[in-house]
Design a protein around this motif. Structure first.
Motif, PDB file in Angstrom:
ATOM      1  N   LYS A 198      -8.952  -0.284  -2.999  1.00 41.55           N
ATOM      2  CA  LYS A 198      -9.578   0.756  -1.017  1.00 41.55           C
ATOM      3  C   LYS A 198     -10.999   0.047  -1.108  1.00 41.55           C
ATOM      4  N   THR A 237      -6.888  -1.014  -6.489  1.00 41.19           N
ATOM      5  CA  THR A 237      -5.463  -0.140  -5.466  1.00 41.19           C
ATOM      6  C   THR A 237      -6.146  -0.858  -4.250  1.00 41.19           C
ATOM      7  N   ASN A 265     -13.404   6.276  -6.639  1.00 44.86           N
ATOM      8  CA  ASN A 265     -12.711   6.549  -7.651  1.00 44.86           C
ATOM      9  C   ASN A 265     -12.369   8.107  -7.700  1.00 44.86           C
ATOM     10  N   HIS A 308     -11.995  11.819  -5.850  1.00 42.55           N
ATOM     11  CA  HIS A 308     -11.621  12.673  -4.669  1.00 42.55           C
ATOM     12  C   HIS A 308     -13.206  13.166  -4.728  1.00 42.55           C
ATOM     13  N   CYS A 364     -10.000   7.259  -1.156  1.00 42.95           N
ATOM     14  CA  CYS A 364      -9.695   7.959  -2.471  1.00 42.95           C
ATOM     15  C   CYS A 364      -8.354   7.322  -3.771  1.00 42.95           C
ATOM     16  N   GLY A 365      -8.619   6.544  -4.848  1.00 41.48           N
ATOM     17  CA  GLY A 365      -7.911   6.471  -5.544  1.00 41.48           C
ATOM     18  C   GLY A 365      -8.484   5.443  -7.006  1.00 41.48           C
ATOM     19  N   PRO A 366      -7.775   5.295  -7.901  1.00 44.07           N
ATOM     20  CA  PRO A 366      -7.884   4.337  -9.548  1.00 44.07           C
ATOM     21  C   PRO A 366      -8.427   2.895  -8.477  1.00 44.07           C
ATOM     22  N   SER A 405     -15.283   4.699  -0.302  1.00 45.25           N
ATOM     23  CA  SER A 405     -13.530   4.807  -1.311  1.00 45.25           C
ATOM     24  C   SER A 405     -14.730   4.987  -2.588  1.00 45.25           C
ATOM     25  N   GLY A 407      -6.762   9.105   1.949  1.00 43.52           N
ATOM     26  CA  GLY A 407      -5.241   8.813   0.495  1.00 43.52           C
ATOM     27  C   GLY A 407      -6.078   7.222   0.049  1.00 43.52           C
ATOM     28  N   HIS A 408      -5.452   7.068  -1.118  1.00 46.42           N
ATOM     29  CA  HIS A 408      -5.336   5.659  -2.032  1.00 46.42           C
ATOM     30  C   HIS A 408      -3.860   4.403  -1.293  1.00 46.42           C
ATOM     31  N   SER A 463       1.369  -1.087   0.109  1.00 46.07           N
ATOM     32  CA  SER A 463      -0.259   0.403   0.024  1.00 46.07           C
ATOM     33  C   SER A 463       0.984   1.543   0.157  1.00 46.07           C
ATOM     34  N   SER A 464       0.219   2.103  -0.544  1.00 50.41           N
ATOM     35  CA  SER A 464       1.228   3.581  -0.791  1.00 50.41           C
ATOM     36  C   SER A 464       0.802   4.347   0.610  1.00 50.41           C
TER      37      SER A 464
END
Length: 200
Positions: free
Chosen positions: A79, A77, A167, A169, A72-74, A165, A197-198, A46-47
């Motif tokens: 979520k 990832t 995709n 923001h 949030c994130g693509p 969650s 964050g994602h 995870s980032s």
């Protein structure tokens, strides 16, 4: 083993069985989609910084403070996995959890609009300690889903914790739902929020 110790062992076994049954009931009522937990979560992939964010979210203090979490994130990832694992952890901690997609909220609106019982349905729903709305932003949402999401966020505002969650923001929610509803929803959603964050 003396009779007193035997009774204590039996009572402990009965309590453990009751706790396990209560956990099964909480998980069933939550309607988790996939059974994902932190046991199969790869925190190193995870980032999100493990110490700074992941560990603090796992404490569930944000739930007891009735804060909101926006992840949030693509696509792809993690979520949904992360939010479900948080929900499973909350259930294990004795909290009640409800899991929805945004279209589930649209179905709820349609089901209760006919007999004008939507306010009562939302009141019952916000008795839940943690409400999760998963996967917002893949597609434009129906008018009923947009209304249901707004009503849920409004009803839960400062009363219950929400985890969302997406995709997108939240500032981009007006791309998938009417601008006035999006603005009101995001205002309440982000007023009391935990870190975001994602995860992937």
């Amino acid at each position: 083993m003396g009779p007193g110790r035997g009774v204590r062992v039996l009572l402990a076994e009965e309590a453990a069985g009751r706790d396990a049954a209560n956990l099964r009931t909480r998980r069933k009522r939550a309607v988790f989609p996939a059974g994902k937990t932190f046991g199969d979560w790869d925190e190193t992939a995870s980032s999100i910084s493990r110490q700074q964010v992941q560990d603090s979210l796992k404490t569930l203090e944000w739930v007891t403070r009735k804060e909101n979490l926006c992840i949030c994130g693509p696509s792809g990832t993690g979520k949904s996995h992360f939010t479900e694992a948080l929900g499973q952890t909350a259930a294990e901690a004795g909290m009640t959890v409800a899991w929805f997609t945004i279209e589930d909220l649209g179905a709820l609106v349609r089901r209760h609009r006919a007999d004008d019982s939507l306010a009562r349905a939302m009141s019952r729903l916000i008795r839940t300690d943690l409400i999760i709305v998963d996967d917002i932003g893949l597609l434009p949402v129906s008018p009923d889903a947009a209304e249901g999401f707004y009503r849920l966020v409004d009803a839960a505002y400062e009363r219950r914790a929400l985890a969302v969650s997406s995709n997108l923001h939240p500032s981009g929610f007006d791309e998938i739902m009417p601008k006035t509803l999006a603005t009101a929803t995001v205002d309440r959603l982000l007023h009391h929020r935990s870190r975001r964050g994602h995860p992937g």
